[in-house]
Write a protein that holds these residues in place. Structure first.
Motif, PDB file in Angstrom:
ATOM      1  N   THR A  18      40.041  24.296  43.186  1.00  0.00           N
ATOM      2  CA  THR A  18      40.446  24.800  42.047  1.00  0.00           C
ATOM      3  C   THR A  18      39.989  26.312  41.500  1.00  0.00           C
ATOM      4  OG1 THR A  18      40.243  22.696  41.023  1.00  0.00           O
ATOM      5  CG2 THR A  18      40.198  24.201  39.401  1.00  0.00           C
ATOM      6  N   ALA A  19      39.053  26.559  42.067  1.00  0.00           N
ATOM      7  CA  ALA A  19      38.575  28.053  41.849  1.00  0.00           C
ATOM      8  C   ALA A  19      39.148  29.085  42.625  1.00  0.00           C
ATOM      9  CB  ALA A  19      36.709  28.247  42.045  1.00  0.00           C
ATOM     10  N   ALA A  20      39.603  28.681  43.667  1.00  0.00           N
ATOM     11  CA  ALA A  20      40.558  29.562  44.684  1.00  0.00           C
ATOM     12  C   ALA A  20      41.920  29.522  44.031  1.00  0.00           C
ATOM     13  CB  ALA A  20      40.801  28.839  46.009  1.00  0.00           C
ATOM     14  N   ARG A  21      42.433  28.676  43.210  1.00  0.00           N
ATOM     15  CA  ARG A  21      43.879  28.499  42.727  1.00  0.00           C
ATOM     16  C   ARG A  21      43.636  29.690  41.636  1.00  0.00           C
ATOM     17  NH1 ARG A  21      45.622  23.071  40.872  1.00  0.00           N
ATOM     18  NH2 ARG A  21      47.472  24.297  40.073  1.00  0.00           N
ATOM     19  N   ILE A  22      42.570  29.550  40.696  1.00  0.00           N
ATOM     20  CA  ILE A  22      42.483  30.296  39.536  1.00  0.00           C
ATOM     21  C   ILE A  22      42.252  31.776  40.249  1.00  0.00           C
ATOM     22  CG2 ILE A  22      40.727  31.180  38.014  1.00  0.00           C
ATOM     23  CD1 ILE A  22      40.107  28.271  37.576  1.00  0.00           C
ATOM     24  N   VAL A  23      41.467  32.221  40.998  1.00  0.00           N
ATOM     25  CA  VAL A  23      41.274  33.445  41.584  1.00  0.00           C
ATOM     26  C   VAL A  23      42.709  34.133  42.204  1.00  0.00           C
ATOM     27  CG1 VAL A  23      40.301  35.014  43.263  1.00  0.00           C
ATOM     28  CG2 VAL A  23      38.816  33.279  42.089  1.00  0.00           C
ATOM     29  N   GLU A  24      43.428  33.355  42.839  1.00  0.00           N
ATOM     30  CA  GLU A  24      44.710  33.752  43.069  1.00  0.00           C
ATOM     31  C   GLU A  24      45.557  34.122  42.120  1.00  0.00           C
ATOM     32  OE1 GLU A  24      48.655  31.958  45.382  1.00  0.00           O
ATOM     33  OE2 GLU A  24      47.024  30.768  45.736  1.00  0.00           O
ATOM     34  N   LEU A  25      45.674  33.356  40.924  1.00  0.00           N
ATOM     35  CA  LEU A  25      46.340  33.527  39.451  1.00  0.00           C
ATOM     36  C   LEU A  25      46.102  35.031  39.335  1.00  0.00           C
ATOM     37  CD1 LEU A  25      48.108  32.691  37.166  1.00  0.00           C
ATOM     38  CD2 LEU A  25      46.123  31.840  36.361  1.00  0.00           C
ATOM     39  N   VAL A  26      44.383  34.988  39.061  1.00  0.00           N
ATOM     40  CA  VAL A  26      44.135  36.312  38.427  1.00  0.00           C
ATOM     41  C   VAL A  26      44.445  37.529  39.355  1.00  0.00           C
ATOM     42  CG1 VAL A  26      42.131  37.555  37.896  1.00  0.00           C
ATOM     43  CG2 VAL A  26      42.436  35.125  37.281  1.00  0.00           C
ATOM     44  N   ARG A  27      44.239  37.382  40.576  1.00  0.00           N
ATOM     45  CA  ARG A  27      44.598  38.640  41.570  1.00  0.00           C
ATOM     46  C   ARG A  27      45.862  38.934  41.444  1.00  0.00           C
ATOM     47  NH1 ARG A  27      40.214  37.554  46.477  1.00  0.00           N
ATOM     48  NH2 ARG A  27      38.496  37.980  45.360  1.00  0.00           N
ATOM     49  N   ARG A  28      46.853  38.008  41.367  1.00  0.00           N
ATOM     50  CA  ARG A  28      48.414  38.414  41.409  1.00  0.00           C
ATOM     51  C   ARG A  28      48.760  39.048  40.027  1.00  0.00           C
ATOM     52  NH1 ARG A  28      51.493  33.201  42.400  1.00  0.00           N
ATOM     53  NH2 ARG A  28      49.738  32.420  40.983  1.00  0.00           N
ATOM     54  N   SER A  29      48.093  38.772  38.971  1.00  0.00           N
ATOM     55  CA  SER A  29      48.440  39.246  37.470  1.00  0.00           C
ATOM     56  C   SER A  29      48.222  40.713  37.369  1.00  0.00           C
ATOM     57  CB  SER A  29      47.843  38.250  36.562  1.00  0.00           C
ATOM     58  OG  SER A  29      46.323  38.601  36.357  1.00  0.00           O
ATOM     59  N   GLU A  30      48.483  41.164  36.242  1.00  0.00           N
ATOM     60  CA  GLU A  30      48.224  42.752  36.098  1.00  0.00           C
ATOM     61  C   GLU A  30      47.243  42.521  34.723  1.00  0.00           C
ATOM     62  OE1 GLU A  30      51.562  44.778  34.719  1.00  0.00           O
ATOM     63  OE2 GLU A  30      52.521  44.300  36.452  1.00  0.00           O
ATOM     64  N   ALA A  31      46.575  41.357  34.439  1.00  0.00           N
ATOM     65  CA  ALA A  31      45.545  41.329  33.619  1.00  0.00           C
ATOM     66  C   ALA A  31      44.030  41.208  33.786  1.00  0.00           C
ATOM     67  CB  ALA A  31      45.627  39.776  32.727  1.00  0.00           C
ATOM     68  N   LYS A  32      43.345  41.741  33.110  1.00  0.00           N
ATOM     69  CA  LYS A  32      41.834  41.733  33.419  1.00  0.00           C
ATOM     70  C   LYS A  32      41.096  40.445  32.900  1.00  0.00           C
ATOM     71  CE  LYS A  32      37.657  44.334  32.950  1.00  0.00           C
ATOM     72  NZ  LYS A  32      36.971  45.873  32.756  1.00  0.00           N
ATOM     73  N   VAL A  33      40.653  39.682  33.778  1.00  0.00           N
ATOM     74  CA  VAL A  33      39.747  38.555  33.052  1.00  0.00           C
ATOM     75  C   VAL A  33      38.340  38.754  33.450  1.00  0.00           C
ATOM     76  CG1 VAL A  33      39.571  35.882  33.844  1.00  0.00           C
ATOM     77  CG2 VAL A  33      41.941  37.163  34.005  1.00  0.00           C
ATOM     78  N   ARG A  34      37.665  38.609  32.475  1.00  0.00           N
ATOM     79  CA  ARG A  34      36.238  38.507  32.277  1.00  0.00           C
ATOM     80  C   ARG A  34      35.515  37.133  32.050  1.00  0.00           C
ATOM     81  NH1 ARG A  34      37.776  42.864  29.453  1.00  0.00           N
ATOM     82  NH2 ARG A  34      37.198  41.876  27.567  1.00  0.00           N
ATOM     83  N   LEU A  35      34.719  36.841  32.782  1.00  0.00           N
ATOM     84  CA  LEU A  35      33.843  35.656  32.414  1.00  0.00           C
ATOM     85  C   LEU A  35      32.521  35.922  31.721  1.00  0.00           C
ATOM     86  CD1 LEU A  35      34.347  34.098  35.961  1.00  0.00           C
ATOM     87  CD2 LEU A  35      35.741  33.722  34.313  1.00  0.00           C
ATOM     88  N   PHE A  36      31.995  35.113  31.175  1.00  0.00           N
ATOM     89  CA  PHE A  36      30.649  35.266  30.359  1.00  0.00           C
ATOM     90  C   PHE A  36      29.654  34.374  30.649  1.00  0.00           C
ATOM     91  CE2 PHE A  36      34.036  37.822  28.123  1.00  0.00           C
ATOM     92  CZ  PHE A  36      33.292  38.910  27.828  1.00  0.00           C
ATOM     93  N   GLY A  37      28.862  34.901  31.101  1.00  0.00           N
ATOM     94  CA  GLY A  37      27.632  33.792  31.346  1.00  0.00           C
ATOM     95  C   GLY A  37      26.170  33.834  30.480  1.00  0.00           C
ATOM     96  N   ARG A  38      25.226  33.591  31.044  1.00  0.00           N
ATOM     97  CA  ARG A  38      24.131  33.611  30.360  1.00  0.00           C
ATOM     98  C   ARG A  38      23.848  34.717  29.867  1.00  0.00           C
ATOM     99  NH1 ARG A  38      19.600  32.291  34.160  1.00  0.00           N
ATOM    100  NH2 ARG A  38      21.084  30.784  34.776  1.00  0.00           N
ATOM    101  N   ASP A  39      23.276  34.976  28.615  1.00  0.00           N
ATOM    102  CA  ASP A  39      22.945  36.269  27.967  1.00  0.00           C
ATOM    103  C   ASP A  39      24.050  37.204  27.798  1.00  0.00           C
ATOM    104  OD1 ASP A  39      20.342  35.369  27.345  1.00  0.00           O
ATOM    105  OD2 ASP A  39      19.693  36.189  29.545  1.00  0.00           O
ATOM    106  N   ASN A  40      25.119  36.587  27.854  1.00  0.00           N
ATOM    107  CA  ASN A  40      26.564  37.361  27.794  1.00  0.00           C
ATOM    108  C   ASN A  40      26.849  38.100  28.608  1.00  0.00           C
ATOM    109  OD1 ASN A  40      28.654  36.919  25.775  1.00  0.00           O
ATOM    110  ND2 ASN A  40      28.269  38.840  24.804  1.00  0.00           N
ATOM    111  N   GLN A  41      26.268  37.970  29.927  1.00  0.00           N
ATOM    112  CA  GLN A  41      26.370  38.940  31.086  1.00  0.00           C
ATOM    113  C   GLN A  41      27.916  38.606  31.522  1.00  0.00           C
ATOM    114  OE1 GLN A  41      23.735  37.471  34.085  1.00  0.00           O
ATOM    115  NE2 GLN A  41      21.992  39.061  33.559  1.00  0.00           N
TER     116      GLN A  41
END
Length: 90
Positions: A18-41
C-alpha cells in the motif's frame, strides 16, 4: 498556495505494498506531499521509508496528517483516499 489535508489512521500499521502504491502516485504527480509526525516534524510524501516509519510511530495515536500542495493537489488527495479507503478519517 492552497493545500488539501487528510488524516489517516491505520491501527495495525501500513502494508508495504500500500505504501509503495502511494509513493508511486506521489512521484508521478506534480504535487508536493508532506507527512507530519511527532512534534509536527515533516517528512517527504514521496519516501517509502517516511510512510512506513510515520505509520509505525503515529497510527495508534490519532493518525498521520498528510498535506498535498500544488496544481493537481485535489487529484492526488483523491488518489490517496482511494488507495487508503476507510483509513482516511478527515
Amino acid at each position: 498556495m492552497e493545500t488539501c489535508s487528510l488524516t489517516i489512521a491505520a491501527p495495525h500499521g501500513l502494508h508495504i505494498r500500500t505504501a509503495a502504491r502511494i509513493v508511486e502516485l506521489v512521484r508521478r504527480s506534480e504535487a508536493k506531499v508532506r507527512l507530519f509526525g511527532r512534534d509536527n516534524q515533516q517528512a517527504d510524501g514521496g519516501s517509502l521509508i517516511a510512510w512506513m516509519i510515520l505509520f509505525a510511530e503515529r497510527s495508534r495515536s490519532g493518525g498521520v496528517k498528510v498535506e498535498v500542495e500544488g496544481r493537481n493537489r485535489q487529484a492526488v488527495a483523491a488518489g490517496l483516499a482511494e488507495i487508503l479507503g476507510e483509513r482516511v478519517i478527515a
